[in-house]
Write a protein that holds these residues in place. Structure first.
Motif, PDB file in Angstrom:
ATOM      1  N   GLU A 227      -0.759  -0.777  -4.930  1.00  0.00           N
ATOM      2  CA  GLU A 227      -0.912  -2.236  -4.875  1.00  0.00           C
ATOM      3  C   GLU A 227      -0.858  -2.848  -6.269  1.00  0.00           C
ATOM      4  OE1 GLU A 227      -4.340  -3.418  -2.647  1.00  0.00           O
ATOM      5  OE2 GLU A 227      -3.686  -2.304  -0.891  1.00  0.00           O
ATOM      6  N   CYS A 240       7.411  -8.249  -2.496  1.00  0.00           N
ATOM      7  CA  CYS A 240       6.512  -7.110  -2.223  1.00  0.00           C
ATOM      8  C   CYS A 240       5.518  -7.488  -1.133  1.00  0.00           C
ATOM      9  CB  CYS A 240       5.730  -6.738  -3.486  1.00  0.00           C
ATOM     10  SG  CYS A 240       6.813  -6.336  -4.862  1.00  0.00           S
ATOM     11  N   CYS A 241       5.355  -6.619  -0.154  1.00  0.00           N
ATOM     12  CA  CYS A 241       4.377  -6.913   0.893  1.00  0.00           C
ATOM     13  C   CYS A 241       3.730  -5.639   1.414  1.00  0.00           C
ATOM     14  CB  CYS A 241       5.024  -7.688   2.037  1.00  0.00           C
ATOM     15  SG  CYS A 241       6.328  -6.795   2.857  1.00  0.00           S
ATOM     16  N   LYS A 242       2.604  -5.847   2.105  1.00  0.00           N
ATOM     17  CA  LYS A 242       1.857  -4.699   2.655  1.00  0.00           C
ATOM     18  C   LYS A 242       1.458  -5.025   4.088  1.00  0.00           C
ATOM     19  CE  LYS A 242      -2.552  -4.396   1.754  1.00  0.00           C
ATOM     20  NZ  LYS A 242      -3.938  -4.096   1.307  1.00  0.00           N
ATOM     21  N   GLN A 244      -1.176  -3.709   6.862  1.00  0.00           N
ATOM     22  CA  GLN A 244      -2.335  -2.818   7.000  1.00  0.00           C
ATOM     23  C   GLN A 244      -3.281  -3.389   8.045  1.00  0.00           C
ATOM     24  OE1 GLN A 244      -4.846  -2.512   3.501  1.00  0.00           O
ATOM     25  NE2 GLN A 244      -5.456  -0.437   4.022  1.00  0.00           N
ATOM     26  N   VAL A 255       3.859  -0.275   2.744  1.00  0.00           N
ATOM     27  CA  VAL A 255       4.094  -1.137   1.579  1.00  0.00           C
ATOM     28  C   VAL A 255       5.595  -1.165   1.323  1.00  0.00           C
ATOM     29  CG1 VAL A 255       3.605  -1.488  -0.875  1.00  0.00           C
ATOM     30  CG2 VAL A 255       1.844  -0.506   0.614  1.00  0.00           C
TER      31      VAL A 255
END
Ligand code: SAM
Length: 266
Positions: A227, A240-242, A244, A255
């Motif tokens: 991260e 950029c992404c996540k 969860q 990710v």
């Protein structure tokens, strides 16, 4: 107003699936300065067009499947890779393990010309043996020749990929080898170095994809490292992404670090 209007069928270069329909868009070329209102309309159109053509569009249902526990993070990752990778590409599986990701990548890059390449990396010989035997069972000899396996740390990926190879995907599936020694896992320090290497060799329009398992000792720290790396990438060059789940703390996080095709002016 002097305005030339054209209807274009846009075929984004990252798309290799000919069965999907592409939307058509109106593109206007102006020979006179345009008003602020027209400018806003144009930039909104451009924004919408780039959203339509982004690899994340088209996988909305699969993402919902992930949220409701019907699709695994790895499955969603594969569907997104499919929208990024083209036949003939060079891609890297930075953590081969039992070879499922390597096999999925091979199916995406292989074409009749024999140009595609999958560089597979794992520090464990057993993992590479397992990958090789999965490939033996699943693909032709010719296809298998497109895969190059290396028993090294992924932080050294630059050493194995020929300099002029355009790398469109670097994928990590962090954690330990399923069915193997659970004490041997990926670790923050080398993951960080590998991400830096991946950033250097990825072409515009490419993707760094990470499935991060947090349920083992060091897993959460590793996610934090990923991260922090992602947060430091410039907005003009990267998306950029996540993904969860908040109330399933041990579920793996996905990710995705998309390198923009064209840098965005701020
Ligand atoms: C979760 S498994 C990968 C699963 C795999 N992608 C699959 O489809 O089966 C993680 C793998 O990373 C490998 N690994 C750990 N540290 C590594 C490093 N520094 N460089 C390369 N591979 C590493 C482990 O040996 C293990 O096989």
């Amino acid at each position: 107003m002097n305005c030339l209007s054209r209807r274009l069928i846009l075929k984004p270069p990252f798309h290799s699936n000919p069965t999907l329909n592409f939307p058509s868009v109106n593109v206007s070329f102006y020979s006179k300065p345009i008003s602020i209102h027209q400018k806003r309309k144009l930039s909104a159109n451009t924004a919408i067009t780039s959203l339509i053509h982004h690899p994340l569009s088209g996988v909305e249902e699969d993402l919902v499947g992930y949220v409701f526990g019907k699709k695994k993070a790895t499955e969603v990752a594969h569907l997104i890779w499919k929208r990024v990778i083209q036949n003939g590409d060079t891609v890297i599986d930075a953590t081969c393990g039992n070879g499922y990701d390597t096999l999925a990548m091979l199916k995406m890059v292989a074409d009749k010309s024999g140009r595609g390449r999958v560089y597979g990396i794992d520090i464990q010989g057993d993992a590479l043996k397992s990958t090789a035997s999965l490939l033996d069972e699943s693909v032709t000899l010719k296809e298998k020749e497109l895969v190059k396996l290396f028993s090294i740390c992924h932080s050294r990926m630059e050493e194995i990929v020929p300099e002029n190879s355009p790398v469109r995907l670097v994928a990590f599936n962090l954690g330990y080898l399923p069915g193997g020694d659970k004490r041997i896992t990926t670790v923050s320090e080398t993951t960080q170095l590998a991400l830096e290497a991946a950033k250097k060799i990825l072409i515009p329009g490419g993707l760094i994809s990470l499935v991060v398992y947090v349920g083992h000792p060091g897993g959460m720290e590793e996610l934090e490292t990923v991260e922090a790396f992602a947060s430091g990438l410039s907005v003009s060059n990267w998306i950029c992404c996540k993904f969860q789940m908040l109330n399933r703390p041990l579920a793996p996080a996905l990710v995705l670090l998309f390198k923009r095709e064209v840098a965005e002016t701020q």
